[in-house]
Structure formats: structure tokens, C-alpha cells
Design a protein around this motif. Structure first.
Motif, PDB file in Angstrom:
ATOM      1  N   UNK A  63      72.610 -43.552  18.285  1.00 47.53           N
ATOM      2  CA  UNK A  63      71.982 -42.249  18.047  1.00 47.53           C
ATOM      3  C   UNK A  63      72.088 -41.326  19.263  1.00 47.53           C
ATOM      4  N   UNK A  64      72.143 -41.927  20.448  1.00 46.84           N
ATOM      5  CA  UNK A  64      72.267 -41.127  21.663  1.00 46.84           C
ATOM      6  C   UNK A  64      73.194 -41.864  22.621  1.00 46.84           C
ATOM      7  N   UNK A  65      73.610 -41.152  23.666  1.00 45.63           N
ATOM      8  CA  UNK A  65      74.515 -41.759  24.636  1.00 45.63           C
ATOM      9  C   UNK A  65      73.884 -42.983  25.288  1.00 45.63           C
ATOM     10  N   UNK A  66      74.637 -44.056  25.336  1.00 42.88           N
ATOM     11  CA  UNK A  66      74.202 -45.264  26.035  1.00 42.88           C
ATOM     12  C   UNK A  66      75.470 -45.900  26.595  1.00 42.88           C
ATOM     13  N   UNK A  67      75.655 -45.711  27.899  1.00 41.08           N
ATOM     14  CA  UNK A  67      76.931 -46.074  28.507  1.00 41.08           C
ATOM     15  C   UNK A  67      76.938 -47.496  29.046  1.00 41.08           C
ATOM     16  N   UNK A  92      75.582 -40.185  33.555  1.00 36.56           N
ATOM     17  CA  UNK A  92      76.543 -39.101  33.795  1.00 36.56           C
ATOM     18  C   UNK A  92      77.717 -39.594  34.632  1.00 36.56           C
ATOM     19  N   UNK A  93      77.419 -40.442  35.626  1.00 34.31           N
ATOM     20  CA  UNK A  93      78.494 -40.983  36.463  1.00 34.31           C
ATOM     21  C   UNK A  93      79.443 -41.831  35.629  1.00 34.31           C
ATOM     22  N   UNK A  94      78.894 -42.680  34.769  1.00 37.16           N
ATOM     23  CA  UNK A  94      79.748 -43.520  33.923  1.00 37.16           C
ATOM     24  C   UNK A  94      80.571 -42.661  32.958  1.00 37.16           C
ATOM     25  N   UNK A  95      79.979 -41.562  32.492  1.00 34.91           N
ATOM     26  CA  UNK A  95      80.694 -40.669  31.573  1.00 34.91           C
ATOM     27  C   UNK A  95      81.873 -39.999  32.280  1.00 34.91           C
ATOM     28  N   UNK A  96      81.658 -39.627  33.547  1.00 37.48           N
ATOM     29  CA  UNK A  96      82.638 -38.784  34.244  1.00 37.48           C
ATOM     30  C   UNK A  96      83.685 -39.567  35.035  1.00 37.48           C
TER      31      UNK A  96
END
Length: 199
Positions: A63-67, A92-96
Motif C-alpha cells: 500500500x505504501x513504499x517499503x524498501x 529515500x536513500x534506498x530509493x535513490x
């Protein structure tokens, strides 16, 4: 009146030992008392500090971001880190970040029992920082030193309560972790650019 708890020191640990640290405990009945994992070398850890190669990231949230991040240490052992809405900076770090990249992670150990009854150990990161090879190499040297110190205490005559607890909870030869520490140091010698350990 309760005093403000001080932050626990973050233990340096290789993946082989961390993933074997399946026993957790609290030292008081207080709801907010810290949860510790018991390292097989006989130390408690409420926070850990790891540096390794981030090899892959994936958003496993529904349902939401979970990295999820997969971080590999010099022995090929794997740390799994998970960050979601309550760890926005780490998420955010894992996303980027674009793997592969060296990263330093400070976080809390978490255990999870699978349907089969196995216990998996992961890290809930407080921070994830991109670092260079020199920082990774220094972490390897310091982590090997700390690991060998814990083993020396484990094998000494003056075992403390955590060493005794580890002896009761785990049927694991600490020799495994000595080998992991020495192999990690050898892996640095095999690389072309030997890094000097800082004093």
C-alpha cells in the motif's frame, strides 16, 4: 521519575554472526525497554553499525513504499535492511541509490519468525550513508578487531552474563566468527589498494 535513556553503542558485526543472532531479550518489564539481540560471541546489541556493498534495492511495499536493501559484506554474507514511512531518510536513500554502492548503516536489529519456525534477522535503519572504499576497509578492520575481542572474552575464564547466556542459547562454535573475521581481513590484502587502518 525516569531518566532519559542514553543511546546504545552500535556494535560492529559481520553478517555471518548477525544472521545467527536469533535470540532477543529485554532487561526490564517496561514497555519502552530496549530489545536486544544476543550475539553468539556473547554481547548484547540494541544497535548495529555495518558497512558493505549495497547490491540491490526493491520496493516491497503493497500500500505504501517499503524498501528492502541487500548489503553484502566482504565474506559474501548478507544484511537485509527494511525502511518505510517511519524511516523516511533511509527509505529515500534506498530509493535513490544506484547499486552497487558502498553504504554505511546504523540501525536496530529485528527478528522475524517465519511460518516454518525459522528466525530471520534484519536491520531497521536509522541512517544509510553512501561511503567510499577507504571507509569500508576501515570498518572491516575495526569489525574484525571487535569480533576477535568478543571471542577472546567468550573463551576467557571471566565470562560475563551475556557470554553465559550465549552459551545457553546457541550451540554454535565461535570459531566460525573468528574465521569470518580473518577471511574479511584477508580479503583486504587481496585487493590492489591496501587501506591503512586508522589508529
Amino acid at each position: 521519575m525516569s531518566s532519559t535513556p542514553t543511546r546504545e553503542v552500535a556494535r560492529r558485526v559481520f553478517a555471518r554472526e548477525f544472521n545467527d543472532a536469533t535470540y532477543t531479550f529485554k532487561e526490564s518489564d517496561d514497555d519502552r525497554a530496549p530489545v536486544y539481540v544476543l550475539l553468539p560471541t556473547g554481547a548484547r546489541a540494541n544497535r548495529i553499525f555495518v558497512v558493505g556493498t549495497l547490491t540491490e534495492t526493491e520496493d516491497v511495499g503493497e500500500d505504501s513504499e517499503y524498501w528492502q536493501g541487500r548489503i553484502v559484506d566482504p565474506n559474501g554474507g548478507t544484511f537485509f535492511v527494511y525502511a518505510g514511512q517511519y524511516q523516511p531518510d533511509a527509505a529515500a536513500t534506498l530509493r535513490e541509490l544506484e547499486p552497487p554502492a558502498y553504504v554505511a548503516v546504523v540501525g536496530k536489529p529485528r527478528t522475524y519468525e517465519t511460518d516454518e519456525g525459522d528466525v530471520n534477522v534484519s536491520v531497521r535503519p536509522e541512517s544509510i550513508t553512501s561511503v567510499d572504499e577507504t571507509t569500508r576497509d576501515r570498518w572491516v578492520v575495526e569489525t574484525a578487531e571487535r569480533t576477535l575481542e568478543r571471542i577472546e572474552r567468550f573463551e576467557s575464564e571471566t565470562a560475563d552474563e551475556y557470554v553465559e547466556m550465549a552459551g545457553e542459547q546457541y550451540d554454535l562454535p565461535v570459531e566460525n566468527y573468528r574465521r569470518a573475521a580473518l577471511e574479511a581481513l584477508e580479503s583486504l590484502e587481496d585487493e590492489e589498494t591496501p587501506a591503512e587502518a586508522s589508529p
